[in-house]
Motif scaffolding. Structure first.
Motif, PDB file in Angstrom:
ATOM      1  N   PRO A 126       6.653  -0.589 -14.558  1.00 30.37           N
ATOM      2  CA  PRO A 126       6.328  -1.935 -15.042  1.00 30.37           C
ATOM      3  C   PRO A 126       5.127  -1.899 -15.977  1.00 30.37           C
ATOM      4  CG  PRO A 126       6.625  -1.906 -12.649  1.00 30.37           C
ATOM      5  CD  PRO A 126       6.580  -0.490 -13.100  1.00 30.37           C
ATOM      6  N   SER A 127       5.124  -2.790 -16.957  1.00 30.72           N
ATOM      7  CA  SER A 127       3.982  -2.874 -17.865  1.00 30.72           C
ATOM      8  C   SER A 127       2.771  -3.434 -17.123  1.00 30.72           C
ATOM      9  CB  SER A 127       4.323  -3.766 -19.059  1.00 30.72           C
ATOM     10  OG  SER A 127       4.644  -5.070 -18.617  1.00 30.72           O
ATOM     11  N   GLN A 160       3.139  -4.959  -7.811  1.00 32.06           N
ATOM     12  CA  GLN A 160       4.371  -4.934  -8.603  1.00 32.06           C
ATOM     13  C   GLN A 160       5.540  -4.395  -7.789  1.00 32.06           C
ATOM     14  OE1 GLN A 160       2.816  -2.720 -12.000  1.00 32.06           O
ATOM     15  NE2 GLN A 160       2.899  -4.564 -13.271  1.00 32.06           N
TER      16      GLN A 160
END
Length: 207
Positions: free
Chosen positions: A3-4, A116
């Motif tokens: 994930p960014s 996340q």
């Protein structure tokens, strides 16, 4: 796919009544402001940082961070800071923010990655810690992953009078990232005695 990195928002909008008022984040621990410890931990985990605080933003000028005041009057609580952060992030085109409290200098260095991983279907997640003595899990609602897509829902909830974070996050099926450590990683400084305890943690190498 990794994930960014989200944007980070440090929540410092409270009135610090148990500390005698003022900005808890500017109190010194180990010769440095609490806020400096928080920035050092959160900055490597996020694409950029902002600070949620009310009053004159000039007192935070040394950090060079955007200062986001609550968009609602009368200090409605941390959710107002979350909303300010979400509105700021949406302007940047970001999909999510991660929040951290300005008075919690020892939170995990893998906070963002774990949040996340734990995100629920809506993209929400809260941190939690385990009491080493009782085994009870304590949610840490000022440490969370918040999708910008929910900001209008949060705004409406605040306007309807909602103030308790977990009531709103439960409504949206937030995931939970549980952290275990011999020492509470979410130890926060609320009183002068807590400042002394934080000093002892630093001196003992427990941070």
């Amino acid at each position: 796919m990794t994930p960014s990195r989200p944007l980070g928002v440090i929540l410092a909008g409270g009135r610090a009544t148990r500390m005698g008022g003022g900005d808890k984040g500017l109190r010194l621990v180990g010769g440095r402001p609490l806020l400096a410890h928080v920035v050092d931990r959160l900055s490597p985990q996020c694409a950029a940082l902002a600070l949620n605080a009310n009053g004159d933003p000039a007192r935070f000028a040394d950090w060079g961070l955007p200062v986001l005041p609550d968009g609602m009057a009368d200090y409605p609580g941390p959710l107002a800071g979350v909303l300010a952060g979400l509105d700021w992030a949406a302007e940047q085109g970001a999909e999510a923010i991660v929040t951290a409290a300005a008075d919690t200098p020892f939170f995990p260095v893998d906070l963002v990655a774990r949040l996340q991983e734990a995100a629920g279907p809506s993209g929400l997640a809260l941190a939690a810690s385990v009491d080493p003595e009782s085994g009870k899990i304590w949610r840490q609602p000022t440490f969370g992953l918040w999708p910008t897509a929910l900001r209008d829902d949060l705004r409406a909830a605040l306007q309807d009078g909602l103030r308790k974070i977990v009531l709103w996050t439960d409504r949206h099926g937030a995931g939970q990232a549980v952290f275990t450590a011999p020492q509470d990683p979410f130890f926060n400084v609320n009183t002068p005695a807590d400042l002394s305890a934080a000093e002892a943690i630093l001196e003992g190498g427990g941070a």
